[in-house]
Design an enzyme around this catalytic site. Structure first.
Site, PDB file in Angstrom:
ATOM      1  N   CYS A   2       1.020   6.917   4.916  1.00 17.16           N
ATOM      2  CA  CYS A   2       1.140   8.369   4.980  1.00 17.16           C
ATOM      3  C   CYS A   2       1.679   8.889   3.646  1.00 17.16           C
ATOM      4  O   CYS A   2       2.127   8.105   2.811  1.00 17.16           O
ATOM      5  CB  CYS A   2       2.114   8.790   6.071  1.00 17.16           C
ATOM      6  SG  CYS A   2       1.610   8.284   7.725  1.00 17.16           S
ATOM      7  N   GLY A  32      -3.422   9.742   3.535  1.00 19.10           N
ATOM      8  CA  GLY A  32      -3.643   9.981   4.951  1.00 19.10           C
ATOM      9  C   GLY A  32      -4.492  11.202   5.176  1.00 19.10           C
ATOM     10  O   GLY A  32      -4.186  12.273   4.642  1.00 19.10           O
ATOM     11  N   ASN A 106       6.742   7.794   6.321  1.00 12.92           N
ATOM     12  CA  ASN A 106       5.736   6.885   5.778  1.00 12.92           C
ATOM     13  C   ASN A 106       6.235   5.471   6.042  1.00 12.92           C
ATOM     14  O   ASN A 106       7.310   5.099   5.568  1.00 12.92           O
ATOM     15  CB  ASN A 106       5.571   7.137   4.274  1.00 12.92           C
ATOM     16  CG  ASN A 106       4.585   6.176   3.616  1.00 12.92           C
ATOM     17  OD1 ASN A 106       4.609   5.992   2.411  1.00 12.92           O
ATOM     18  ND2 ASN A 106       3.713   5.561   4.382  1.00 12.92           N
ATOM     19  N   GLY A 107       5.453   4.684   6.782  1.00 10.99           N
ATOM     20  CA  GLY A 107       5.855   3.310   7.092  1.00 10.99           C
ATOM     21  C   GLY A 107       5.695   3.037   8.575  1.00 10.99           C
ATOM     22  O   GLY A 107       5.149   3.857   9.320  1.00 10.99           O
ATOM     23  N   CYS A 259       5.912  -2.748  -1.305  1.00  5.56           N
ATOM     24  CA  CYS A 259       4.556  -3.206  -0.963  1.00  5.56           C
ATOM     25  C   CYS A 259       3.721  -3.333  -2.234  1.00  5.56           C
ATOM     26  O   CYS A 259       3.441  -2.341  -2.908  1.00  5.56           O
ATOM     27  CB  CYS A 259       3.908  -2.197  -0.027  1.00  5.56           C
ATOM     28  SG  CYS A 259       2.150  -2.499   0.244  1.00  5.56           S
ATOM     29  N   TYR A 265      -3.735  -1.036  -5.000  1.00  6.30           N
ATOM     30  CA  TYR A 265      -4.815  -0.223  -4.468  1.00  6.30           C
ATOM     31  C   TYR A 265      -4.403   1.149  -3.931  1.00  6.30           C
ATOM     32  O   TYR A 265      -5.015   2.159  -4.271  1.00  6.30           O
ATOM     33  CB  TYR A 265      -5.532  -1.034  -3.373  1.00  6.30           C
ATOM     34  CG  TYR A 265      -6.341  -0.241  -2.378  1.00  6.30           C
ATOM     35  CD1 TYR A 265      -7.335   0.648  -2.795  1.00  6.30           C
ATOM     36  CD2 TYR A 265      -6.129  -0.374  -1.013  1.00  6.30           C
ATOM     37  CE1 TYR A 265      -8.084   1.368  -1.884  1.00  6.30           C
ATOM     38  CE2 TYR A 265      -6.881   0.352  -0.092  1.00  6.30           C
ATOM     39  CZ  TYR A 265      -7.852   1.218  -0.537  1.00  6.30           C
ATOM     40  OH  TYR A 265      -8.576   1.947   0.358  1.00  6.30           O
TER      41      TYR A 265
END
Ligand code: SF4
Length: 489
Positions: A2, A32, A106-107, A259, A265
């Site tokens: 997100c 998102g 987000n997560g 991450c 990406y």
């Protein structure tokens, strides 16, 4: 995955915080596309608007006049917990006995079932089926003096990935979990973005009347004209209040594990993470890929758009020419009609079209950033062969994905990951390529010039920084299942 954005803009136009948050969020649309929303506060009341759809269709000019106040948070959603329904759009909102609160998250949390046991009244009290809704309810219920104290009480019991923007009547708060799986940055608005004639002409505002923003990525700071100040640290709460400098409160020791897929990406190439520009990092990954998997070919082409930086790096390192071999239709969104099997057989393609003049008769190196199920890559190889390519050598600027992600990326269950069930040779045969090469973890680190310990590489090597749940299959809809059983507590 997100996108989240927060803004505190004292002394501006009544809707300036909402407009800034909307613009900032717009730069995060890639994170998102399922829903978008915004919550604002005028110091006394919270107002929220959210809906399913892309940001531009949900938060347009007509919404702005009613979104007044110097405090705003905004969110765009790609679902990793719960279905794509209106109730699950964010920000969430909850009026508790002590406070009204809105959250953009987000997560993905990994102990949702355990947390549900802490909620008085259980699942029946939650109007939506996301882990964020549960977290919002826990925070609204918490009998602490203020939201920061409530966060300090609740967060030590929360496990998993969470970069949050939190809004109450008087503050916007940024939070990052102790691993910092998902990014979150702090920015400061320079004076030039304020209406003319205010105090402190020249240079940045003083901290007393400055505007502050929080965002998932630095690229959206650029979009709203904010200066990057610093990352919100893993395990840190950053409190933004009108008329005060940002306040930092630590709630846990940092054990960083950003991450690495964000850098490979997900995030925009014009963003910065860990001090690295992501275009340049990806270009260097392409260089490493050329060193690890050289091949005799005529040219290098990217899978547009995400494979472009690594393809450029591969071409430079290998000395092969770089060409655009495929056109990508940027207007084919997620909700567009999907072709049937029969249409696929006829060669119907929505997003990508090879350029016959470029690829016919050529030996191609085709660079992309990942293979998940393998079906998209198979389709691309097939399209290039139909367009007359003589050889297709696929090069991937990431290692093979062997394991699912539990921290906010929907990389599907293990059985659907082609690398988990096929050797590299079998995958090459499945996608129909002449050769296939993946970048190694060591190659990713060489390109980033950063140590392994800074990152999460779990979907590549299975080393999960935070223990993960056993009920892998049902994790996305865990609160929907629980609705059927009535929940606990
Ligand atoms: Fe990122 Fe993979 Fe870790 Fe998930 S498991 S946070 S996608 S590196």
């Amino acid at each position: 995955m997100c996108g989240v954005f927060g803004a505190v803009i004292p002394g501006g136009e009544p809707t300036e915080a909402a407009a800034t948050a909307t613009l900032g969020l717009f730069a995060l649309q890639h994170r998102g596309q399922e829903s978008a929303g915004i919550a604002v506060s005028d110091g006394e009341q919270l107002m929220l608007y959210k809906d399913l759809g892309m940001i531009g269709s949900v938060l347009d000019e007509r919404r702005l006049p009613s979104l007044r106040g110097p405090l705003a948070i905004a969110h765009c959603r790609y679902s990793t917990t719960g279905s794509t329904v209106w109730e699950n759009a964010q920000p969430t909102y909850r009026q508790g006995p002590r406070r009204a609160i809105a959250i953009g998250h987000n997560g993905n949390l990994v102990n949702t079932r355990e947390l549900l046991g802490l909620l008085h009244g259980g699942r029946a009290r939650l109007p939506a089926s996301t882990d964020t809704e549960l977290l919002t309810a826990l925070l609204a219920d918490e009998p602490a003096a203020d939201t920061v104290e409530a966060l300090r009480q609740v967060l030590p019991r929360v496990r998993g990935a969470y970069s949050l923007v939190v809004l109450d009547q008087r503050t916007v708060i940024g939070v990052r979990d102790p691993h910092g799986f998902r990014p979150l940055v702090l920015g400061k608005l320079p004076r030039t973005s304020r209406p003319p004639g205010g105090p402190n002409d020249g240079g940045l505002w003083s901290d007393d009347d400055a505007g502050w923003v929080l965002s998932s990525e630095t690229a959206s700071l650029d979009m709203v004209g904010a200066e990057y100040v610093r990352d919100v640290e893993p395990g840190e709460i950053v409190v933004l209040e009108p008329g005060r400098s940002p306040r930092s409160v630590r709630f846990a020791e940092a054990t960083p594990a950003l991450c690495v897929f964000e850098l490979i990406y997900f995030a925009r190439p014009d963003s910065y993470m860990e001090g690295r520009n992501l275009y340049e990092a990806r270009r260097r990954m392409g260089e490493q890929l050329a060193i690890e998997h050289p091949i005799d070919a005529d040219m290098v082409i990217p899978v547009p758009d995400t494979g472009a930086p690594a393809a450029a790096g591969y071409a430079e390192a290998s000395g092969l020419p770089y060409r655009e071999g495929m056109y990508r239709n940027r207007y084919a969104g997620r909700t567009f009609i999907q072709p049937s099997q029969g249409m696929r057989h006829r060669g119907v393609t929505i997003k990508l079209n090879p350029m016959r003049e470029v690829v016919a008769g050529k030996r191609l190196v085709v660079v992309d950033d990942s293979i998940v199920r393998g079906t998209t890559t198979k389709r691309i190889v097939d399209l290039l062969r139909r367009a007359g390519a003589r050889e297709v050598h696929v090069r991937i600027s990431a290692p093979p994905i062997y394991h699912p992600c539990f921290y906010g990326i929907d990389t599907s269950v293990e059985t659907e990951l082609i690398a988990a069930t096929h050797t590299v040779d079998e995958t090459r045969d499945f996608i129909g390529a002449d050769s296939l090469g993946y970048l190694s973890i060591r190659g990713v680190l060489a390109a980033l010039d950063l140590p392994y310990e800074r990152f999460c590489f779990a979907c590549f090597d299975g080393n999960y920084p935070e223990p993960v749940p056993y009920d892998v299959e049902g994790r996305k809809f865990i609160l929907e299942e629980t609705a059927l059983t009535g929940g606990r507590g």
